[in-house]
Design an enzyme around this catalytic site. Structure first.
Site, PDB file in Angstrom:
ATOM      1  N   ILE A   9       0.919  -1.243  -0.097  1.00  6.02           N
ATOM      2  CA  ILE A   9      -0.030  -0.143  -0.149  1.00  6.02           C
ATOM      3  C   ILE A   9       0.835   1.200   0.057  1.00  6.02           C
ATOM      4  O   ILE A   9       0.680   2.107  -0.891  1.00  6.02           O
ATOM      5  CB  ILE A   9      -0.883  -0.048   1.105  1.00  6.02           C
ATOM      6  N   TYR A  23      -2.932  -6.976  17.381  1.00  6.88           N
ATOM      7  CA  TYR A  23      -2.621  -6.456  16.197  1.00  6.88           C
ATOM      8  C   TYR A  23      -3.735  -5.185  15.996  1.00  6.88           C
ATOM      9  O   TYR A  23      -3.563  -4.052  16.200  1.00  6.88           O
ATOM     10  CB  TYR A  23      -2.811  -7.130  14.845  1.00  6.88           C
ATOM     11  N   ASN A  57     -10.223  -4.627   3.231  1.00  6.15           N
ATOM     12  CA  ASN A  57      -9.383  -5.418   2.674  1.00  6.15           C
ATOM     13  C   ASN A  57      -8.794  -4.930   1.428  1.00  6.15           C
ATOM     14  O   ASN A  57      -9.426  -5.202   0.293  1.00  6.15           O
ATOM     15  CB  ASN A  57      -9.876  -6.840   2.545  1.00  6.15           C
TER      16      ASN A  57
END
Length: 307
Positions: A12, A141, A170
């Site tokens: 990303i 996380y 996602n």
């Protein structure tokens, strides 16, 4: 604007760096290459191979005087966070704090933080989930991402740093790593193109909100102009797709003859995740533009070239 992108060699982060450069920004990239690849970094960016927890990373703020920080560097493996919560917190909380502390002392004016829209909400009572829904992370996380958001809100209030936490659905697309803790799109696409047999965990009816990486990059560019205080903003499409449907779409796109093989369900896996993105549209004039089918087609083409 002079911008530091952490994790800019990753999936990303590298797309975000591309988009910011295209927008006319001067971009510097920090990445330790533990999971990213130097070939992903735009040629126009200045690359610093550093750990975000290091003194050298903090010293960059004094030397370079960044206007904005776009933070994508992270420990992103949910299973690893369960096995080693201390390491997860060290990277995702203390590493981020290292940068925020340095930035607050050296003129940092804006921060965009890559949060999570799945792990931070937990199992939805209803969907699509909004930013006002309960935050019930069930993994270290998710907890570390929530803690980082809270610290970001503190720095926004204390130092006047305009801050946005983008809660990603996602994300999928070109450059995604199909190895280790990666997205199912990348794992299935690579396996099918290589003539291998992917395995669907459980019944495959678990759903996710899949968003194309170029749409996420556009949102980062839009959010970087935000001049208010702290905001948490979803980055999703409002569309749920189950894993069986995803497998069948990718099977058609790759021309594979793999069968629909089901394996053991993953313990603790969420059944649903879908995000409302009305706040992103209201604040930034943004909405996802790439359809799931078109995004999958482009992703398969990218993996086909590599294969």
């Amino acid at each position: 604007m002079k911008i530091l992108v952490t994790g800019g060699a990753g999936f990303i982060g590298s797309h975000v760096a591309d988009a910011l450069i295209y927008d006319g920004c001067e971009v510097h990239v920090i990445d330790d290459l533990s999971t990213g690849f130097e070939c992903n970094i735009p040629a126009e960016a200045v690359f610093h191979r550093l750990d975000i927890r290091s003194d050298a990373a903090a010293d960059l703020f004094a030397r370079e005087g960044f206007d904005a920080l776009v933070h994508h560097a992270a420990q992103m493996d949910v299973r690893k966070s369960v096995a080693d919560p201390c390491f997860d917190a060290d990277v995702n909380v203390l590493g981020f704090l290292n940068l925020l502390e340095a930035g607050s002392k050296h003129g940092l004016r804006r921060v965009i933080f890559a949060s999570t829209g799945g792990a931070i909400y937990g199992e939805p009572i209803a969907g699509p989930q909004t930013e006002d829904d309960p935050l019930l992370p069930v993994s270290p996380y998710g907890i570390s991402k929530l803690a980082a958001e809270k610290y970001l809100a503190f720095y926004a209030a204390q130092y006047g740093i305009a801050s946005v936490a983008l809660r990603y659905a996602n994300v999928y697309g070109p450059r995604q790593n199909p190895h280790g803790e990666a997205g199912v799109v990348a794992i299935f696409a690579q396996s099918l193109l290589a003539g291998k047999q992917p395995v669907i965990h459980g019944d495959g009816l678990q759903t996710r909100d899949y968003i194309f990486v170029r749409d996420v990059a556009r949102l980062n560019v839009a959010a970087i102009r935000y001049a208010g205080s702290f905001e948490a903003v979803n980055a999703g499409t409002r569309r749920e797709t189950d894993v069986v449907t995803l497998f069948r779409l990718l099977k058609t796109l790759t021309g594979s003859d793999a069968r629909e093989l089901h394996g053991r369900a993953q313990q603790g896996e969420q059944r649903r995740s879908v995000l409302c993105a009305e706040k992103a549209e209201r604040l930034f004039g943004w909405c996802a533009e790439v359809s799931f089918e078109d995004g999958l087609r482009e992703t398969v083409r990218w993996f086909a070239k590599r294969t």
